[in-house]
Design an enzyme around this catalytic site. Structure first.
Site, PDB file in Angstrom:
ATOM      1  N   ASP A   1      37.482  36.882  40.496  1.00  0.00           N
ATOM      2  CA  ASP A   1      37.068  35.562  40.954  1.00  0.00           C
ATOM      3  C   ASP A   1      37.733  34.485  40.102  1.00  0.00           C
ATOM      4  O   ASP A   1      37.803  34.616  38.873  1.00  0.00           O
ATOM      5  CB  ASP A   1      35.540  35.475  40.811  1.00  0.00           C
ATOM      6  CG  ASP A   1      34.958  34.220  41.435  1.00  0.00           C
ATOM      7  OD1 ASP A   1      34.999  34.105  42.665  1.00  0.00           O
ATOM      8  OD2 ASP A   1      34.468  33.350  40.684  1.00  0.00           O
TER       9      ASP A   1
ATOM     10  N   GLU B   1      41.962  35.907  42.670  1.00  0.00           N
ATOM     11  CA  GLU B   1      41.810  34.738  43.549  1.00  0.00           C
ATOM     12  C   GLU B   1      42.394  33.520  42.833  1.00  0.00           C
ATOM     13  O   GLU B   1      41.907  33.130  41.774  1.00  0.00           O
ATOM     14  CB  GLU B   1      40.328  34.484  43.844  1.00  0.00           C
ATOM     15  CG  GLU B   1      40.119  33.258  44.723  1.00  0.00           C
ATOM     16  CD  GLU B   1      38.737  32.629  44.584  1.00  0.00           C
ATOM     17  OE1 GLU B   1      38.283  32.002  45.532  1.00  0.00           O
ATOM     18  OE2 GLU B   1      38.126  32.756  43.504  1.00  0.00           O
TER      19      GLU B   1
HETATM   20  O1  TEU Z   1      35.593  30.656  44.776  1.00  0.00           O
HETATM   21  C1  TEU Z   1      36.365  29.750  44.046  1.00  0.00           C
HETATM   22  C2  TEU Z   1      36.865  28.634  44.838  1.00  0.00           C
HETATM   23  O2  TEU Z   1      37.929  28.160  44.573  1.00  0.00           O
HETATM   24  C3  TEU Z   1      36.013  28.196  45.943  1.00  0.00           C
HETATM   25  O3  TEU Z   1      34.940  27.547  45.385  1.00  0.00           O
HETATM   26  C4  TEU Z   1      36.711  27.328  46.910  1.00  0.00           C
HETATM   27  O4  TEU Z   1      37.270  26.212  46.304  1.00  0.00           O
HETATM   28  C5  TEU Z   1      35.760  26.865  47.952  1.00  0.00           C
HETATM   29  O5  TEU Z   1      34.851  27.857  48.268  1.00  0.00           O
HETATM   30  C6  TEU Z   1      36.536  26.440  49.180  1.00  0.00           C
HETATM   31  O6  TEU Z   1      35.659  26.096  50.177  1.00  0.00           O
HETATM   32  C7  TEU Z   1      34.958  31.683  44.102  1.00  0.00           C
HETATM   33  C8  TEU Z   1      34.072  32.446  45.060  1.00  0.00           C
HETATM   34  O7  TEU Z   1      34.864  33.004  46.071  1.00  0.00           O
HETATM   35  C9  TEU Z   1      33.005  31.531  45.565  1.00  0.00           C
HETATM   36  O8  TEU Z   1      32.194  32.165  46.515  1.00  0.00           O
HETATM   37  C10 TEU Z   1      32.180  31.092  44.387  1.00  0.00           C
HETATM   38  O9  TEU Z   1      31.221  30.151  44.800  1.00  0.00           O
HETATM   39  C11 TEU Z   1      33.051  30.461  43.299  1.00  0.00           C
HETATM   40  O10 TEU Z   1      34.190  31.237  43.007  1.00  0.00           O
HETATM   41  C12 TEU Z   1      32.282  30.348  42.019  1.00  0.00           C
HETATM   42  O11 TEU Z   1      32.123  31.602  41.437  1.00  0.00           O
END
Ligand code: TEU
Length: 547
Positions: free
Chosen positions: A206, A276
């Site tokens: 993540d 990610e």
């Molecule tokens: O997502 C990181 C992230 O970049 C997202 O927050 C993105 O910018 C946003 O969802 C776009 O709409 C990760 C996870 O995939 C997400 O579910 C988490 O909320 C976030 O990290 C925090 O851990």
């Protein structure tokens, strides 16, 4: 089932990964929330698609402020999802079915309920005082700098006990770990080892570019528009997009940490990582930095194909910029995940296009060079659920409503059985409602229909498996009218030409004379349309010809 097709260590290259969002997959206890036993029960469904691996969104102990992306114990299962024994049983069953299992490591931040943070915030001189990003206020009492939280408001929260601010990129209850402290790195790697020893095949990391922050805490500059940018980090209603994130993430120190991470993984056989990367215009450069050299991450995904654009120009631009930026790294493409509106809803112009777009999109995704991630429910052609404000659970959506409705619309439960309560997801009231029009698309309905989206996914993924070229063969674009996407995939003796028409009008593609066209290949759901050396396509259509 997928026949083994590559070196055991290299399974991830070109793999098809199915993302399970455990909370919404299958409930077995009647509490309205999915659990690990539910996943075990439904692994047969996933295996029947012919995928290589599953990625499980977090199931660790958590107060669930961000649906599990706020972890309070990295080495235990949240009781809501079951127990460690349930996890082991799920893993064993997945392996029996030939599926690899990737779990989600959310190590950039913890929950504020994590014992590390509870201790860290208790004083300025406890052993974990420096485990999070603490900073004094400016002389006027305001936050140390201008960093923002993606989920709204400043990226700093005041703590009355320490009389300092702590940093958070997401919720106030997701304090950011201080990776500059080697003890933090050590402690996190220990939790990674815990899962490696349990037998997981890899990790989705993540926010992998958020681990480090600028030690000098410099202000971010305002956003500089980049005409080449393809990725978006946040919806445009979010001021987070008004900065260039030069100092709050993607710091050079991360590369050394990723090498440590990889060295740990390489102590075990056949394990892989997918990071990610949310890094706006810089995303592809970051993917290049993180996946090159074979000594850091195996692959990364970006937000490039997760936006509203489904045009030949856009797909070509994403893939070509990736090819230019990343020479020896590897990408994982996806159209959907648990953070974005379901792609069918993003791409359709009218409801009746739903099925056609769902089929065309998976066919396109399956022919791109890279690994691919599918998100649960997309194999049914599910649309984004239209939820009322009262239904929302995602704090991001609640904060930005109504300009941005958040991520609940893609997180509603899987519809399994049309005739059952809540489409067979749960006997109790689900945490998010199952939309009526999703129940009609349930697995048991689509299984029986020869040309359903679900059966199209099975056939398309089988097509991908049969053609080694599609796993990791070269990909080159051909000159074409800008509405048409024409490319070749080539490996060993096999060379295939793919032509996609993503517009709604008929189109034709006249291949250059130098291309020696062979036999048209029948791709599931799309007939071959070669006439006198010209490929004739309907709107939203594709064709494949052997070269
Ligand atoms: O997502 C990181 C992230 O970049 C997202 O927050 C993105 O910018 C946003 O969802 C776009 O709409 C990760 C996870 O995939 C997400 O579910 C988490 O909320 C976030 O990290 C925090 O851990």
């Amino acid at each position: 089932m997928a026949k083994p097709r590559k070196k055991a260590d290299d399974w991830w290259r070109g793999a098809v990964i199915y993302q399970v969002y455990p909370r919404s997959f299958q409930d077995t206890t009647g509490d309205g929330m999915g659990d690990l036993r539910g996943i075990t029960k439904r692994l047969g469904h996933i295996a029947s698609l012919g995928v290589d691996a599953i990625w499980l969104s977090p199931f660790f102990k958590s107060p669930m402020a961000d649906m599990g992306y706020d972890v309070s114990d990295y080495c235990d299962v949240d009781p809501m999802f079951g127990t460690l024994a349930d996890f082991d049983a799920m893993l064993a069953e997945a392996h029996r079915l030939g599926l690899k299992v990737i779990i989600d490591q959310v190590i950039s931040h913890t929950s504020d309920q994590h014992p590390w943070f509870v201790e860290s915030r208790s004083s300025r001189n406890n052993p974990k005082a420096d485990w999070y990003v603490w900073a004094d206020p400016k002389p006027d009492g305001t936050a140390p700098n201008n960093w923002l939280s993606i989920f709204g408001g400043p990226g700093w929260e005041w703590d009355g006990v320490r009389k300092q601010y702590y940093m958070h990129n997401f919720l106030i209850s997701q304090p950011d770990l201080n990776f500059h402290n080697p003890d933090v790195q050590e402690a996190l790697l220990k939790t990674v080892r815990f899962w490696l020893d349990r037998g997981v095949d890899g990790f989705r990391l993540d926010t992998v570019n958020f681990y480090f922050h600028d030690r000098k805490l410099r202000d971010n500059p305002p956003h500089e528009p980049d005409p080449e940018a393809v990725g978006l980090d946040a919806p445009d209603v979010n001021p987070y997009g008004m900065q260039t994130h030069r100092y709050d993430k993607t710091q050079p120190e991360n590369v050394a940490f990723l090498k440590r991470f990889r060295a740990l993984l390489d102590e075990y056989e056949g394990r892989a990582t997918v990071g990610e990367v949310g890094d706006g215009a810089r995303s592809l450069k970051t993917v290049a930095d993180y996946t090159s050299g074979g000594d850091k991450l195996h692959m990364c995904y970006t937000f490039d194909l997760l936006g509203p654009d489904f045009t030949a120009d856009h797909v070509r631009k994403c893939v070509q910029s990736f090819q230019r930026a990343v020479t020896d790294g590897w990408v994982c493409w996806a159209f959907s995940n648990h953070d974005v509106n379901r792609h069918v809803s993003r791409f359709i112009r009218a409801p009746e296009e739903r099925e056609r777009i769902a089929k065309l999109a998976i066919t396109l995704l399956s022919t791109l060079r890279g690994s691919i991630c599918l998100y649960q429910g997309e194999e049914l052609g599910l649309t984004e659920a239209d939820l009322a404000f009262e239904d929302l659970r995602d704090p991001y959506g609640i904060r930005f409503w109504p300009a941005f409705k958040g991520r609940d619309g893609c997180r509603t439960p899987m519809p399994w059985q049309h005739g059952e309560a809540h489409a067979g997801f749960s006997t109790g009231k689900p945490w998010l409602p199952v939309p009526q029009d999703h129940a009609r698309l349930a697995v048991d309905v689509q299984e029986k229909i020869a040309g359903s989206v679900f059966n199209h996914y099975r056939a398309t993924l089988a097509f991908r498996r049969e053609h080694e070229t599609l796993h990791d063969g070269d990909m080159s674009f051909l000159h074409s009218n800008h509405d048409i996407l024409a490319f070749t995939r080539e490996k060993g003796g096999e060379k295939l030409l793919f032509v996609f028409n993503l517009t709604h009008e008929k189109a034709e593609f006249v291949p250059a004379k130098s291309l020696k066209l062979g036999a048209p290949l029948s791709v599931p759901g799309f007939g071959a349309k070669l006439k006198d050396g010209t490929i004739e396509l309907d709107g939203l259509d594709m064709a494949c010809v052997r070269l």
